[in-house]
Design an enzyme around this catalytic site. Structure first.
Site, PDB file in Angstrom:
ATOM      1  N   ASP A 234      38.491  12.958  34.593  1.00 41.96           N
ATOM      2  CA  ASP A 234      39.321  13.877  33.815  1.00 41.96           C
ATOM      3  C   ASP A 234      39.406  15.186  34.570  1.00 41.96           C
ATOM      4  O   ASP A 234      38.877  15.321  35.686  1.00 41.96           O
ATOM      5  CB  ASP A 234      38.755  14.072  32.407  1.00 41.96           C
ATOM      6  CG  ASP A 234      39.864  14.246  31.370  1.00 41.96           C
ATOM      7  OD1 ASP A 234      40.598  15.247  31.456  1.00 41.96           O
ATOM      8  OD2 ASP A 234      40.001  13.380  30.492  1.00 41.96           O
ATOM      9  N   HIS A 301      45.495  14.649  33.320  1.00 38.94           N
ATOM     10  CA  HIS A 301      44.031  14.785  33.321  1.00 38.94           C
ATOM     11  C   HIS A 301      43.495  14.543  34.739  1.00 38.94           C
ATOM     12  O   HIS A 301      42.502  13.850  34.934  1.00 38.94           O
ATOM     13  CB  HIS A 301      43.404  13.812  32.324  1.00 38.94           C
ATOM     14  CG  HIS A 301      43.680  14.171  30.892  1.00 38.94           C
ATOM     15  ND1 HIS A 301      43.130  15.276  30.281  1.00 38.94           N
ATOM     16  CD2 HIS A 301      44.469  13.583  29.956  1.00 38.94           C
ATOM     17  CE1 HIS A 301      43.556  15.353  29.036  1.00 38.94           C
ATOM     18  NE2 HIS A 301      44.383  14.336  28.805  1.00 38.94           N
ATOM     19  N   GLU A 365      48.815  12.623  27.441  1.00 35.40           N
ATOM     20  CA  GLU A 365      48.867  14.082  27.567  1.00 35.40           C
ATOM     21  C   GLU A 365      49.225  14.544  28.977  1.00 35.40           C
ATOM     22  O   GLU A 365      48.653  15.506  29.491  1.00 35.40           O
ATOM     23  CB  GLU A 365      47.529  14.680  27.118  1.00 35.40           C
ATOM     24  CG  GLU A 365      47.223  14.389  25.667  1.00 35.40           C
ATOM     25  CD  GLU A 365      45.871  14.904  25.216  1.00 35.40           C
ATOM     26  OE1 GLU A 365      45.683  15.102  24.009  1.00 35.40           O
ATOM     27  OE2 GLU A 365      44.982  15.102  26.070  1.00 35.40           O
TER      28      GLU A 365
END
Length: 813
Positions: A234, A301, A365
């Site tokens: 991440d 990420h 995301e």
């Protein structure tokens, strides 16, 4: 992002996954608190195992179980018997023997025998076992012995787990006789509802060492879960050694934490697993019939990876630091050939390490700002005929799926991968409610359910003040148990695409093994039953009746589970203002589940089974200290004693958990520690709203109040809010460093203003005090910080009103 509220027709907003992004939406929080028992509610007593003889202490609940006559007696001389050359049976037998040793102190011999000796526990791989389903088992116990048969190794293993549960219903009790165990005669036919029964562990935000991951694997095996989803990369860290690209761990595995050097925060935080350690974990899990699913998050990420190799995979040549901001950060993998070759090189080594048929590519995301700002990416989009950045992510995912397919593997990703078009071979993990699963299954894609509203175990378990850091959308045990992984909207044919379900434990607020235990248990027991048991076998009251035995096993195994679902809530009946206005002080007790007998004292002693049993609110004279503990009906502990002191100062004080947001009076978004990488669970915690530095002290009785005292702190503002950054509100300030303002209602009269201390030291705690003008009546008090939003995040730990006649430290403007 909208998701259907399964309890009604209204639409609710779900949180983003990572902050997730920022405050969790209050409607979501209120939804999750359904089922809470308010103080003073009558007890709903679940019968104990000794009262309900039909209750078998098995979690997850088996498909079929029938009690027989008599009992099977196990002593230190009992043999665990396996046939010669039956390696699966021997492995399961050894596992059973270890569990009995660890939880009962019984050291049973495992012996190869042509035929089972009388009075033995026999495990046998049997192609004619009456349970034909994969991972299923048949268990038969009577006075002559216990027999477990299965057609595959996993079934034998799960049969051994059930046998252990039958023998450990009272494990850990102080008075138990450990060298003799009796179990009821029983016939069990059992198999899982779903082939995918998982739990996600995020090791990227906070790194958890090999022993901790093994601890989670062991716990999963005891709950018959079979997929450990490791979130390995991440923005905040890259946790797996890739020999072809050593900088991924040399640089990407380490970050400089906010407040480094303060309160035990290290100067450099991180870690990673060597390939040797990964192989060790994969083998350890496989021996327990668990597959490790690796997640390499792409294209978003990706900041830790870009920090290591900006020129090779970054959209720009900028080298960012490894992120310290939780949430949604802007760095993406590039889409050009060089970046894809890099990714393929990473995947080649990942595939060598993990035999999992699925590889998780994240896909969530991914803020497309960098792609949209890049002339090279825009030119590539035109060349490919891709209409927008969402479709470009679909193209990117298709390249990954094609590569994984060529290697005999399957791509799975979070439900955002639906937005740009989904490769035929891809599967979807639905986290934003169940809508993603429904959409994907209707398109013919396999799906796994991990919806935030039911399965995100980093949400707090209760509204109690003694909860550690986490997300403030309370996820009680009952809510986890409610989930049916097959959405009602699916037809029977579409429902066949539901592979199963899994819990998720994101680690922004889970920095230690103790935090893991507190967050996972006992909710992991509910996850297990959701994923294993058919709906016909599931029953909330039955689950509660079986849970005390599971809690005893946790204690015997050294698992620090949360007892919050059963712990006593201690409050004033009618609220503090009933006493402050001259009324009687009456204590109300209760707990979240409404289960168990509550025993209490008011003399400072620890409550026992001999203490008074709570039935209704009772009168006390202040000052008083009330202590309360919760027990099963047969006297076993359900929750440790809790204590609360009541005097006038306490009645005038609201801690961070009692403060509400300034907009609708609901809970705030996050419960955060003093510093994000502080070790241990004893850090001070603060409830905050990332968008509004504003808190409400609800229903403050202001008659006779002369001042106010606020325990405050400077926290790290380490949150990547992406496009939501513009929503962060700046209150007007009179000084460069800002003030704390106290208002009567958020749109009302300014009652006081006190300057914030100079400096910007993260993790600094300080006290603010101010005089208040005379007021009458009951009002909400609004407390808000006007500090610049580019600096630290200011927070409130507690607020106390000071009476004009109280003996207290002097107050000042």
């Amino acid at each position: 992002m909208l998701a259907r509220d399964e309890k009604g027709d209204r639409m609710i907003t779900t949180p983003t996954r990572s902050t997730r992004a920022g405050t969790l939406v209050r409607a979501f929080a209120l939804l999750l608190t359904t089922g809470m028992v308010l103080p003073g509610c009558a007890e709903r007593t679940a019968p104990s195992a000794t009262e309900r003889v039909d209750v078998l202490p098995l979690i997850p609940a088996p498909v079929e179980a029938e009690r027989g006559d008599g009992r099977f007696r196990i002593t230190a001389e009992t043999v665990v018997s396996v046939a010669q050359n039956d390696a699966p049976a021997r492995d399961a037998a050894n596992h059973l023997a270890r569990l009995l040793r660890d939880t009962r102190g019984l050291a049973l011999a495992v012996r190869e025998e042509l035929a089972p000796s009388p009075g033995s526990i026999r495990l046998q791989l049997d192609p004619q076992s009456p349970v034909a389903q994969a991972e299923g088992y048949a268990l038969d116990a009577d006075a002559e012995g216990l027999r477990i048969r299965a057609r595959d190794a996993a079934g034998l293993f799960y049969g051994a787990v059930s046998a252990w549960q039958l023998t450990s219903a009272d494990a850990g009790r102080d008075a138990v006789e450990t060298d003799v165990v009796e179990i009821p005669a029983v016939t069990i036919r059992d198999w899982p509802r779903f082939g995918w029964r998982g739990q996600l562990l995020d090791v990227a935000r906070h790194f958890h060492d090999v022993d901790t991951v093994k601890h989670v694997i062991d716990a999963m095996a005891r709950h018959k879960l079979n997929v450990l989803h490791l979130h390995l990369t991440d923005d905040q860290g890259w946790r797996i050694e890739i020999k072809r690209y050593p900088k991924l761990t040399e640089i990407g595995a380490w970050r400089t934490p906010p407040g480094a050097g303060r309160h035990g925060t290290p100067q450099r935080y991180g870690g990673y697993y060597t390939q040797e350690q990964i192989r060790e974990l994969v083998a350890y899990a496989a021996a327990r019939h668990i597959t490790i699913l690796p997640e390499i998050d792409m294209p978003g990420h990706a900041q830790a990876a870009v920090a290591a190799y900006p020129g090779e995979i970054g959209v720009t040549s900028e080298r960012p630091p490894v992120a310290v901001d939780w949430g949604v950060n802007p760095y993406l993998f590039d889409t050009d050939e060089r970046s894809l070759k890099f990714i393929q090189g990473v995947l080649d080594e990942v595939l060598e390490l993990f035999p999992s048929p699925f590889i998780h590519i994240g896909g969530d995301e991914a803020v497309k700002d960098q792609w949209e700002a890049s002339p090279a990416v825009r030119a590539q989009m035109r060349q490919l005929g891709v209409k927008d950045a969402h479709a470009m992510q679909g193209w990117f995912n298709a390249q990954l799926a094609k590569y994984l397919t060529s290697k005999g593997r399957r791509l799975i990703g979070w439900d955002e991968i639906l937005e740009g078009g989904l490769p035929d071979s891809a599967s979807v993990m639905s986290w934003r409610g169940v809508d993603g699963a429904v959409a994907a299954a209707r398109l013919g894609h396999d799906v796994v359910l991990a919806p935030a509203g039911w399965m995100y175990l980093d949400n707090l378990q209760t509204e109690r003040s003694d909860e550690p850091n986490g997300r403030l959308a309370v996820l009680p045990l009952s809510r986890v148990y409610e989930l049916d992984p097959v959405p009602a909207e699916l037809t029977a044919d579409q429902a066949r695409h539901v592979l199963g379900a899994q819990g998720a434990l994101w680690s922004e607020y889970i920095p230690s093994r103790r935090h893991i235990d507190h967050a996972l248990f006992p909710r992991l027991a509910a996850v297990a039953e959701v994923a294993w048991s058919p709906m016909a076998a599931r029953d909330w009251d039955g689950f509660l009746a079986r849970l005390p035995a599971q809690l005893q096993r946790y204690r015997a195994l050294g698992i620090g589970s949360s007892d919050g679902a059963f712990a006593a809530d201690i409050g004033i009946d009618g609220g503090p203002n009933t006493v402050l206005s001259g009324g009687p002080a009456r204590i109300a007790l209760g707990n979240q589940t409404g289960v168990g007998q509550i025993r209490y004292t008011i003399d400072g002693s620890e409550p026992t089974l001999e203490s008074s049993r709570y039935g209704a609110p009772f009168a006390v004279t202040l000052p008083v200290t009330v202590k309360a503990a919760v027990f099963t009906e047969d006297g076993q502990p359900l929750a440790a004693a809790r204590s609360r002191h009541f005097d006038r100062e306490a009645l005038l004080t609201v801690d961070t958990q009692g403060l509400r947001n300034c907009h609708d009076g609901g809970p705030l978004g996050l419960r955060v520690p003093l510093l994000p990488d502080m070790p241990g669970m004893d850090t001070p915690v603060y409830n905050v709203d990332l968008f509004y530095a504003c808190w409400t002290y609800p229903q403050a009785r202001l008659d006779g109040i002369a001042g106010i005292r606020i325990d405050a702190a400077r926290l790290a503002r380490n949150y990547g809010l992406a496009h939501d950054q513009s929503k962060v509100h700046q209150y007007p300030s009179s000084t460069p460093q800002g003030e704390l303002e106290v208002l009567r209602g958020c749109d009302g009269e300014l009652l006081a203003k006190v300057a914030l201390p100079d400096g910007a030291i993260l993790g600094e705690q300080f006290i603010l005090e101010a005089l208040l003008p005379p007021q009458e009546g009951v009002h909400d008090l609004c407390l808000r910080f006007t500090a610049p939003i580019e600096g630290p995040l200011y927070a409130i730990g507690a607020v106390r009103l000071i009476e004009a006649t109280a003996q207290s430290p002097p107050v000042r403007y």
